[in-house]
Structures are given as structure tokens and as C-alpha cells.
Design a protein around this motif. Structure first.
Motif, PDB file in Angstrom:
ATOM      1  N   ASN A  28       0.761  -1.091  -0.172  1.00 46.82           N
ATOM      2  CA  ASN A  28      -0.135   0.014   0.098  1.00 46.82           C
ATOM      3  C   ASN A  28       0.899   1.107   0.096  1.00 46.82           C
ATOM      4  O   ASN A  28       0.268   2.325   0.731  1.00 46.82           O
ATOM      5  CB  ASN A  28      -0.835   0.009   1.237  1.00 46.82           C
ATOM      6  CG  ASN A  28      -1.979  -0.973   0.970  1.00 46.82           C
ATOM      7  OD1 ASN A  28      -2.718  -1.300   0.176  1.00 46.82           O
ATOM      8  ND2 ASN A  28      -2.360  -1.824   2.023  1.00 46.82           N
ATOM      9  N   CYS A  29       2.025   1.205  -0.442  1.00 45.68           N
ATOM     10  CA  CYS A  29       2.807   2.221  -0.557  1.00 45.68           C
ATOM     11  C   CYS A  29       2.553   3.519  -1.198  1.00 45.68           C
ATOM     12  O   CYS A  29       1.955   3.398  -2.480  1.00 45.68           O
ATOM     13  CB  CYS A  29       4.327   1.933  -1.036  1.00 45.68           C
ATOM     14  SG  CYS A  29       5.516   3.323  -0.898  1.00 45.68           S
ATOM     15  N   GLY A  30       2.269   4.554  -0.326  1.00 44.44           N
ATOM     16  CA  GLY A  30       1.577   5.971  -1.321  1.00 44.44           C
ATOM     17  C   GLY A  30       0.339   6.028  -0.972  1.00 44.44           C
ATOM     18  O   GLY A  30      -0.538   7.246  -1.401  1.00 44.44           O
ATOM     19  N   ALA A  31      -0.469   4.914  -0.524  1.00 46.24           N
ATOM     20  CA  ALA A  31      -1.825   5.072  -0.395  1.00 46.24           C
ATOM     21  C   ALA A  31      -2.466   6.122   0.645  1.00 46.24           C
ATOM     22  O   ALA A  31      -1.886   6.113   1.635  1.00 46.24           O
ATOM     23  CB  ALA A  31      -2.446   3.566   0.206  1.00 46.24           C
ATOM     24  N   GLN A  32      -3.696   6.706   0.453  1.00 42.17           N
ATOM     25  CA  GLN A  32      -4.092   7.673   1.231  1.00 42.17           C
ATOM     26  C   GLN A  32      -5.411   7.480   1.295  1.00 42.17           C
ATOM     27  O   GLN A  32      -6.376   6.770   0.544  1.00 42.17           O
ATOM     28  CB  GLN A  32      -3.914   8.884   0.674  1.00 42.17           C
ATOM     29  CG  GLN A  32      -2.514   9.443   0.319  1.00 42.17           C
ATOM     30  CD  GLN A  32      -2.460  10.952  -0.017  1.00 42.17           C
ATOM     31  OE1 GLN A  32      -3.184  11.246  -0.730  1.00 42.17           O
ATOM     32  NE2 GLN A  32      -1.324  11.460   0.235  1.00 42.17           N
ATOM     33  N   ILE A  33      -6.272   7.549   2.511  1.00 39.63           N
ATOM     34  CA  ILE A  33      -7.750   7.500   2.435  1.00 39.63           C
ATOM     35  C   ILE A  33      -8.273   8.917   2.019  1.00 39.63           C
ATOM     36  O   ILE A  33      -7.537  10.196   2.550  1.00 39.63           O
ATOM     37  CB  ILE A  33      -8.114   7.504   4.054  1.00 39.63           C
ATOM     38  CG1 ILE A  33      -7.395   6.209   4.462  1.00 39.63           C
ATOM     39  CG2 ILE A  33      -9.664   7.660   4.242  1.00 39.63           C
ATOM     40  CD1 ILE A  33      -8.041   4.970   4.064  1.00 39.63           C
ATOM     41  N   GLY A  34      -9.380   8.734   1.186  1.00 41.34           N
ATOM     42  CA  GLY A  34     -10.123   9.979   0.680  1.00 41.34           C
ATOM     43  C   GLY A  34     -11.469  10.181   1.088  1.00 41.34           C
ATOM     44  O   GLY A  34     -12.045   8.938   1.384  1.00 41.34           O
ATOM     45  N   LEU A  35     -12.106  11.268   1.472  1.00 39.59           N
ATOM     46  CA  LEU A  35     -13.612  11.265   1.982  1.00 39.59           C
ATOM     47  C   LEU A  35     -14.183  12.472   0.960  1.00 39.59           C
ATOM     48  O   LEU A  35     -13.869  13.470   0.931  1.00 39.59           O
ATOM     49  CB  LEU A  35     -13.608  11.887   3.311  1.00 39.59           C
ATOM     50  CG  LEU A  35     -12.987  10.861   4.404  1.00 39.59           C
ATOM     51  CD1 LEU A  35     -12.757  11.561   5.711  1.00 39.59           C
ATOM     52  CD2 LEU A  35     -13.662   9.676   4.416  1.00 39.59           C
ATOM     53  N   TRP A  36     -15.081  11.820   0.028  1.00 38.73           N
ATOM     54  CA  TRP A  36     -15.726  12.588  -0.919  1.00 38.73           C
ATOM     55  C   TRP A  36     -17.055  12.858  -0.522  1.00 38.73           C
ATOM     56  O   TRP A  36     -17.893  11.884  -0.779  1.00 38.73           O
ATOM     57  CB  TRP A  36     -15.747  11.839  -2.387  1.00 38.73           C
ATOM     58  CG  TRP A  36     -14.687  12.199  -3.365  1.00 38.73           C
ATOM     59  CD1 TRP A  36     -13.430  12.953  -3.000  1.00 38.73           C
ATOM     60  CD2 TRP A  36     -14.181  11.114  -4.362  1.00 38.73           C
ATOM     61  NE1 TRP A  36     -12.511  12.722  -4.004  1.00 38.73           N
ATOM     62  CE2 TRP A  36     -13.117  11.860  -4.826  1.00 38.73           C
ATOM     63  CE3 TRP A  36     -14.928  10.113  -5.128  1.00 38.73           C
ATOM     64  CZ2 TRP A  36     -12.267  11.042  -5.937  1.00 38.73           C
ATOM     65  CZ3 TRP A  36     -14.412   9.697  -6.116  1.00 38.73           C
ATOM     66  CH2 TRP A  36     -12.966  10.114  -6.661  1.00 38.73           C
ATOM     67  N   PRO A  37     -17.189  14.463  -0.342  1.00 48.41           N
ATOM     68  CA  PRO A  37     -18.709  14.649  -0.039  1.00 48.41           C
ATOM     69  C   PRO A  37     -19.595  14.534  -1.276  1.00 48.41           C
ATOM     70  O   PRO A  37     -19.203  14.837  -2.483  1.00 48.41           O
ATOM     71  CB  PRO A  37     -18.581  16.248   0.375  1.00 48.41           C
ATOM     72  CG  PRO A  37     -17.367  16.497  -0.427  1.00 48.41           C
ATOM     73  CD  PRO A  37     -16.383  15.511  -0.279  1.00 48.41           C
ATOM     74  N   GLY A  38     -21.038  14.274  -0.929  1.00 54.11           N
ATOM     75  CA  GLY A  38     -21.941  14.493  -2.290  1.00 54.11           C
ATOM     76  C   GLY A  38     -23.120  15.091  -1.838  1.00 54.11           C
ATOM     77  O   GLY A  38     -23.117  16.226  -1.685  1.00 54.11           O
ATOM     78  N   ALA A  39     -24.223  14.305  -1.694  1.00 50.78           N
ATOM     79  CA  ALA A  39     -25.280  15.083  -1.387  1.00 50.78           C
ATOM     80  C   ALA A  39     -25.376  15.659  -0.058  1.00 50.78           C
ATOM     81  O   ALA A  39     -24.863  15.353   0.690  1.00 50.78           O
ATOM     82  CB  ALA A  39     -26.690  13.955  -1.431  1.00 50.78           C
ATOM     83  N   ILE A  40     -26.166  16.930  -0.088  1.00 53.65           N
ATOM     84  CA  ILE A  40     -26.267  17.754   1.193  1.00 53.65           C
ATOM     85  C   ILE A  40     -27.494  18.150   1.546  1.00 53.65           C
ATOM     86  O   ILE A  40     -28.325  18.611   0.421  1.00 53.65           O
ATOM     87  CB  ILE A  40     -25.384  19.089   1.003  1.00 53.65           C
ATOM     88  CG1 ILE A  40     -25.466  19.860   2.156  1.00 53.65           C
ATOM     89  CG2 ILE A  40     -25.407  19.805  -0.155  1.00 53.65           C
ATOM     90  CD1 ILE A  40     -24.418  20.953   2.270  1.00 53.65           C
TER      91      ILE A  40
END
Length: 398
Positions: free
Chosen positions: A149-161
Motif C-alpha cells: 500500500n505504499c503511497g496509499a491515502q484515505i479520501g473522503l468525497w462529499p456528495g449530497a447535502i
């Protein structure tokens, strides 16, 4: 060294490419259910108003859904690239009291609570386990030969509000993903792989953003932990495309390919997974049927690239599903008699300006800016070739 514009182009434009691969344009062949579908309105005029005025440090950011709360409009964005210095953030937001859109919209605050700061800040917080995972696999500390997993990052993408004024909060439905890892790994590529979806709460009293903990169901696994209690649904059933509130009933659209599914839950019980139910079709009399099992979910409205807006238009006595289909530069809509439809065929609203290259995406309506009982609507879309959020004014024939 990668330039800000180059990084923005690859990451932000990649979002629409992935959506296009996952979906096909079907709005021209969707057949309407003639029972109970309101008449399709005629578009009288469309006027391009140019890009939104954003914070001067913003080089580009996509998505761009919003919700009105009192005399304020709150916006959420996905991947955000800032300049001077360069930075990459997977979720940001802004809010404004500028509710007159006829002369453009200014959203220059650096967070969803209206702070006037030097640079936009991350909106959806990371857990300690997610931070530790990203730090452990930081590229300067590893090699792909020794770290899968070298270089891996967690991302959180907002959608509906959606606004929840009774509880003085705004809910944001987001997708969690892992990206940036080695080729063919679980976290490979700029878009990476989805891990699940959750719900963030923007508390307007405390000015804090928290991720809700899902109750009433077994916790789902994630790449950094055996159980992540903030995940409500597996990524393949991502209920993040659109949301609308009717009374105490919250309707959330997701699990989209070319069509979306629909779920509902009392907004007061949004964190209780056992209270959610899923549109499963219609009975012999045309009434909507609902199931507790998301495996029973039936297709509902058409899907947009990066999401939809489902809004009530009082002047039409109807609901609109506004979206920009994958691989299309034409903002499109369906009209329906309720959040569950039935929905008309897709019909064109406006042709978006792609600045001579690429395909636009993330087309949304912003009903807090509507005029004349909804006959005048303000829509935005992400212009992939310039990284701009662009605004247009649309008027229906009254």
C-alpha cells in the motif's frame, strides 16, 4: 514536480472519466411512466453567468452541491487543489449570505461555517486510524516492493447535502475511498477504490463537523481497520448522489449506474441503519412499495455524473431531477410527482460550455436561489477544462 494545474487536471477530470466508464447515457431512451407524471415544462431562456467567485487560493475543485439554511447557503466540494503553496484536499466547503444569484455567487469563505481564513480547510475529519494508515504508507517512508500500500491515502468525497433545521445541522453524505497506492493494489490509481459511504453532520450551533456512527447494523470493514462504525453502506450501494427532505422523511438517492436507487429514513433516526428502507417498485395501483432489504431496491431516476439534484418546484407543482449525464455536456432533467416518482423521460435543459475541450460534469440545482416560485432556477456545473464552477440562470415558461 507536478504543477497545480496539472495535478488538478488529472485528479478532477479523472472523476468524470470513472463515472463515464461506470455508466452509459440512457436518458434519450428511457420511457416515461404516463400514470401520474406531470407535463414536461418548456424552457423559456438560459443565460450563462460565468464562474462562481471563489477563494483566491482555490485553483480548482469539483462536485459543488449546496443547501440553504436560513439566510445562508452552504456548499460542499470534492477534490480541491489550492495554490501558493500547492495543496490537495479531498473535501472542502464554504458558505455565504449572498443569496442573490442574478449577478453571480460569491463563496470565498474557507469553511462551511463562513470563516474568512487564509486558505480553505479540510471539511470531513479523519479518524485516528485513517490518519495512521496514511502516515504509515507515506511515499517517503516506503517502497512498493516492501509495502503493498505504499503511497496509499484515505479520501473522503462529499456528495449530497441536506439541511435539517429542526436540529440546527446540515447532513452531508460522503464516499470513503483509498487511492494513490501501487498499480493493481487495493488502493491503486488517483480515484482508487471505494470502501463505503457515511454521513457527516455539520453542527451549526457548535460549528463542528462530525461523522455519524451507524447503529442498528453490523459495522463494515475498511482497509485500515476490521470495523469502521462510520460506514453506513458498502461502496457499491453508495447513497450519496442526491438528498431531499419532506417533512421528517429524508429521501436519499444512490447505488447509481445509469439509474439510481432510492432510500428513505426519518431524519431524526438517520444514524439508525435499521430504520432505513428502500424503494422496491410499485403495487398494482401504482403506489410506491418499500423494503428493509437494500437488495430489493428497484431503479428509480436517471443518474448524473458525480450526482444529481432532486428539488421541489412549487410553480410546476412537481419535482425535478436535475443532472448532467455521463459523457454529455447537456444539463438534463426529469419531472415527477413525488420524490419517488414516477418520473418522466429525460429532457434537455441547457447545453453547458466545455471551453472547447473535454466533458463537463457535476451538474446541480441550487433551489435556495430560485425565483418566481421556482420558475427561475440557478444551476452549476464543473467545467473540466478550466477547473471552474460555472453558473447559469434557467427560466421555465410560466
Amino acid at each position: 514536480m507536478v504543477s497545480a494545474r496539472g495535478a488538478s487536471a488529472r485528479v478532477l477530470a479523472a472523476f468524470v472519466v470513472a463515472a463515464a466508464v461506470a455508466a452509459v447515457v440512457t436518458w434519450l431512451v428511457i420511457k416515461p411512466d404516463d400514470d401520474g407524471v406531470p407535463p414536461i415544462p418548456r424552457v423559456e431562456s438560459v443565460t450563462e453567468l460565468g464562474p462562481l467567485k471563489q477563494h483566491p487560493r482555490v485553483n480548482g475543485r469539483d462536485n459543488g452541491q449546496s443547501a440553504g439554511v436560513g439566510r445562508r447557503s452552504i456548499w460542499v466540494f470534492g477534490d480541491t487543489v489550492t495554490r501558493e503553496p500547492w495543496a490537495f484536499i479531498s473535501s472542502t466547503g464554504a458558505s455565504t449570505t449572498d443569496l442573490r444569484a442574478s449577478d453571480g455567487i460569491t463563496i470565498t469563505s474557507t469553511d462551511v461555517f463562513g470563516t474568512a481564513g487564509p486558505v480553505p480547510t479540510n471539511m470531513i475529519p479523519y479518524t485516528a486510524a485513517e490518519k495512521a494508515f496514511t502516515a504509515k504508507h507515506e511515499k517517503s517512508r516506503c517502497t512498493p516492493a516492501k509495502d503493498a500500500n505504499c503511497g496509499a491515502q484515505i479520501g473522503l468525497w462529499p456528495g449530497a447535502i441536506v439541511a435539517d433545521p429542526e436540529r440546527d445541522r446540515v447532513l452531508v453524505f460522503y464516499a470513503k475511498l483509498c487511492r494513490g497506492g501501487p498499480e493493481n493494489s487495493r488502493c491503486s490509481g488517483p480515484l482508487g477504490h471505494g470502501l463505503g459511504t457515511g454521513v457527516a453532520s455539520l453542527d451549526l450551533t457548535t460549528r463542528r463537523v462530525t461523522r455519524l456512527t451507524a447503529t442498528g447494523a453490523s459495522p463494515l470493514p475498511s482497509v485500515e481497520t476490521a470495523a469502521d462504525p462510520t460506514l453506513f453502506f458498502p461502496y457499491r450501494t453508495a447513497y450519496t448522489a442526491a438528498a431531499t427532505l419532506v417533512g421528517d422523511q429524508l429521501y436519499v438517492y444512490g447505488d447509481c449506474n445509469s439509474r439510481c436507487h432510492l432510500a428513505r429514513v426519518p431524519i431524526s433516526a438517520v444514524a439508525d441503519r435499521s430504520r432505513w428502507e428502500f424503494f422496491s417498485g410499485r403495487d398494482a395501483n401504482g403506489a410506491a412499495e418499500w423494503s428493509k432489504d437494500y437488495g430489493d431496491a428497484a431503479t428509480n431516476l436517471s443518474a448524473g455524473s458525480a450526482g444529481n439534484s432532486v428539488i421541489r418546484v412549487p410553480a410546476l407543482d412537481a419535482w425535478l431531477n436535475v443532472y448532467l449525464p455521463p459523457l454529455s455536456n447537456t444539463l438534463t432533467a426529469q419531472i415527477g410527482s413525488s420524490p419517488a416518482g414516477p418520473w418522466s423521460r429525460g429532457f434537455p435543459l441547457a447545453t453547458t460550455d466545455n471551453a472547447g475541450a473535454g466533458t463537463n460534469y457535476a451538474g446541480f440545482a441550487h433551489p435556495e436561489y430560485a425565483e418566481k416560485n421556482g420558475l427561475v432556477q440557478y444551476l452549476t456545473y464543473y467545467q473540466a477544462s478550466t477547473y471552474q464552477q460555472r453558473l447559469l440562470r434557467l427560466t421555465f415558461d410560466g
